[in-house]
Design a protein around this motif. Structure first.
Motif, mmCIF file in Angstrom:
data_model
loop_
_atom_site.group_PDB
_atom_site.id
_atom_site.type_symbol
_atom_site.label_atom_id
_atom_site.label_comp_id
_atom_site.label_asym_id
_atom_site.label_seq_id
_atom_site.Cartn_x
_atom_site.Cartn_y
_atom_site.Cartn_z
ATOM 1 N N UNK A 129 0.842 -1.190 0.000
ATOM 2 C CA UNK A 129 0.000 0.000 0.000
ATOM 3 C C UNK A 129 0.885 1.252 0.000
ATOM 4 N N UNK A 130 0.513 2.239 -0.793
ATOM 5 C CA UNK A 130 1.273 3.476 -0.891
ATOM 6 C C UNK A 130 0.460 4.608 -0.279
ATOM 7 N N UNK A 131 1.098 5.391 0.594
ATOM 8 C CA UNK A 131 0.346 6.440 1.271
ATOM 9 C C UNK A 131 1.294 7.530 1.742
ATOM 10 N N UNK A 132 0.734 8.720 1.949
ATOM 11 C CA UNK A 132 1.495 9.838 2.500
ATOM 12 C C UNK A 132 1.266 9.919 4.001
ATOM 13 N N UNK A 133 2.341 10.169 4.724
ATOM 14 C CA UNK A 133 2.299 10.273 6.179
ATOM 15 C C UNK A 133 2.829 11.630 6.615
ATOM 16 N N UNK A 134 2.376 12.070 7.777
ATOM 17 C CA UNK A 134 2.873 13.300 8.395
ATOM 18 C C UNK A 134 3.773 12.936 9.570
ATOM 19 N N UNK A 135 4.902 13.617 9.680
ATOM 20 C CA UNK A 135 5.813 13.366 10.793
ATOM 21 C C UNK A 135 5.241 13.976 12.070
ATOM 22 N N UNK A 136 4.955 13.118 13.047
ATOM 23 C CA UNK A 136 4.526 13.585 14.361
ATOM 24 C C UNK A 136 5.731 13.954 15.210
ATOM 25 N N UNK A 137 6.782 13.132 15.137
ATOM 26 C CA UNK A 137 8.028 13.423 15.853
ATOM 27 C C UNK A 137 9.171 12.687 15.167
ATOM 28 N N UNK A 138 10.367 13.250 15.285
ATOM 29 C CA UNK A 138 11.560 12.684 14.660
ATOM 30 C C UNK A 138 12.734 13.104 15.533
ATOM 31 N N UNK A 139 13.097 12.255 16.486
ATOM 32 C CA UNK A 139 14.059 12.674 17.505
ATOM 33 C C UNK A 139 15.170 11.653 17.723
ATOM 34 N N UNK A 140 16.324 12.157 18.096
ATOM 35 C CA UNK A 140 17.475 11.313 18.403
ATOM 36 C C UNK A 140 17.272 10.687 19.786
ATOM 37 N N UNK A 141 17.335 9.361 19.863
ATOM 38 C CA UNK A 141 17.082 8.669 21.132
ATOM 39 C C UNK A 141 18.284 7.882 21.614
ATOM 40 N N UNK A 142 19.316 7.758 20.795
ATOM 41 C CA UNK A 142 20.558 7.076 21.169
ATOM 42 C C UNK A 142 21.613 7.514 20.157
ATOM 43 N N UNK A 143 22.828 7.042 20.317
ATOM 44 C CA UNK A 143 23.911 7.464 19.438
ATOM 45 C C UNK A 143 23.597 7.136 17.976
ATOM 46 N N UNK A 144 23.494 8.160 17.147
ATOM 47 C CA UNK A 144 23.190 8.052 15.715
ATOM 48 C C UNK A 144 21.877 7.332 15.437
ATOM 49 N N UNK A 145 21.004 7.266 16.429
ATOM 50 C CA UNK A 145 19.757 6.514 16.305
ATOM 51 C C UNK A 145 18.567 7.435 16.532
ATOM 52 N N UNK A 146 17.585 7.348 15.633
ATOM 53 C CA UNK A 146 16.424 8.234 15.664
ATOM 54 C C UNK A 146 15.138 7.433 15.754
ATOM 55 N N UNK A 147 14.166 8.023 16.429
ATOM 56 C CA UNK A 147 12.818 7.449 16.531
ATOM 57 C C UNK A 147 11.879 8.344 15.734
ATOM 58 N N UNK A 148 11.248 7.745 14.722
ATOM 59 C CA UNK A 148 10.377 8.480 13.810
ATOM 60 C C UNK A 148 8.945 7.989 13.983
ATOM 61 N N UNK A 149 8.031 8.915 14.297
ATOM 62 C CA UNK A 149 6.618 8.588 14.453
ATOM 63 C C UNK A 149 5.858 9.257 13.317
ATOM 64 N N UNK A 150 5.087 8.455 12.582
ATOM 65 C CA UNK A 150 4.375 8.927 11.410
ATOM 66 C C UNK A 150 2.874 8.723 11.568
ATOM 67 N N UNK A 151 2.106 9.673 11.040
ATOM 68 C CA UNK A 151 0.652 9.615 11.137
ATOM 69 C C UNK A 151 0.024 9.638 9.750
#
Length: 244
Positions: free
Chosen positions: A1-23
């Protein structure tokens, strides 16, 4: 399935590691072991990332900044839009476990094991987890697993957190009451886990992908039953499928 998402949050949570939440306005329930393919603006090829969590129109991803594409992704702000292909790949088979499972994650290989742990616990299974990292600053998802599972052990190569050494140095690794295991992480780690544990198991492979949908055959690996595409036939395979 193909869809567009909005970034709710995109934050660094560890060394060179990011947590991305999409809606998204649409419902996207994804199974453990599946992945999404993200179109990063300005880059031709999409970036495949394992799903850590999903519910209705919300997807949680963990990714490491390793190149220009993920560097650009890490700079995208809340409210930005991303196009995703979702529901890709064949995930873990929770029915493989009858009573007690061991989950072994290496680095960000821990992320796709989290929804599996939740699925197993919802089915009344006993779940123990070993998470291995190079050092304490790379540790992710420890508290999330601790709030859910029957036991969690952390190993680090430098001993800066938890047990010093490999995932196989954790006491839980040597228990004999598991009826299956699931693992994701560096190939050398998964090979060692598969060879050491004499029980049924599944592993999730990581390969460079061109299309993410099985058309280009760029992520093909040799298995006991012939060549298989990681993106379409995997990324999860049974341990007996592997040719080490």
């Amino acid at each position: 399935m193909k869809d567009d998402f909005t970034i709710e949050s995109n934050e660094c949570v560890a060394e060179r590691t990011w947590r991305l939440v999409l809606l998204s306005d649409d419902t996207h329930y994804l199974f453990s072991g599946e992945f999404v393919d993200i179109a990063v603006p300005g880059f031709y090829l999409r970036r495949p990332i394992s799903v850590c969590d999903s519910s209705e129109g919300r997807i949680v991803l963990y990714y490491k900044v390793v190149g220009e594409g993920t560097k650009a992704l890490s700079g995208m702000a809340q409210g930005s839009r991303l196009n995703l292909l979702t529901g890709l790949g064949n995930g873990f088979d929770a029915s493989l476990c009858t009573s007690s499972a061991l989950l072994v994650g290496g680095g960000l290989g821990s992320a796709p094991l989290y929804p599996l742990a939740r699925e197993l616990k919802a089915a009344g299974k006993n779940v123990r987890v070993i998470l291995g990292f190079n050092k304490a600053s790379e540790t992710v998802l420890e508290e999330e697993f601790r709030s859910l599972c029957d036991g969690v052990e952390i190993t680090t190569m430098d001993g800066s957190r938890g047990i010093k050494g490999l995932v196989s140095d954790a006491p839980s690794f040597h228990r004999t009451d598991y009826d299956c295991f699931y693992t994701c992480g560096p190939l050398v780690m998964m090979k060692a886990v598969c060879k050491a544990l004499p029980i049924p198991g599944q592993l999730s492979l990581e390969e460079r992908m061109g299309c993410g949908s099985g058309f280009c055959y760029g992520c093909t690996v040799q298995t006991a039953s012939g060549p298989r595409r990681v993106c379409k036939d995997g990324p999860v395979f049974n341990k007996e499928d592997m040719i080490w």
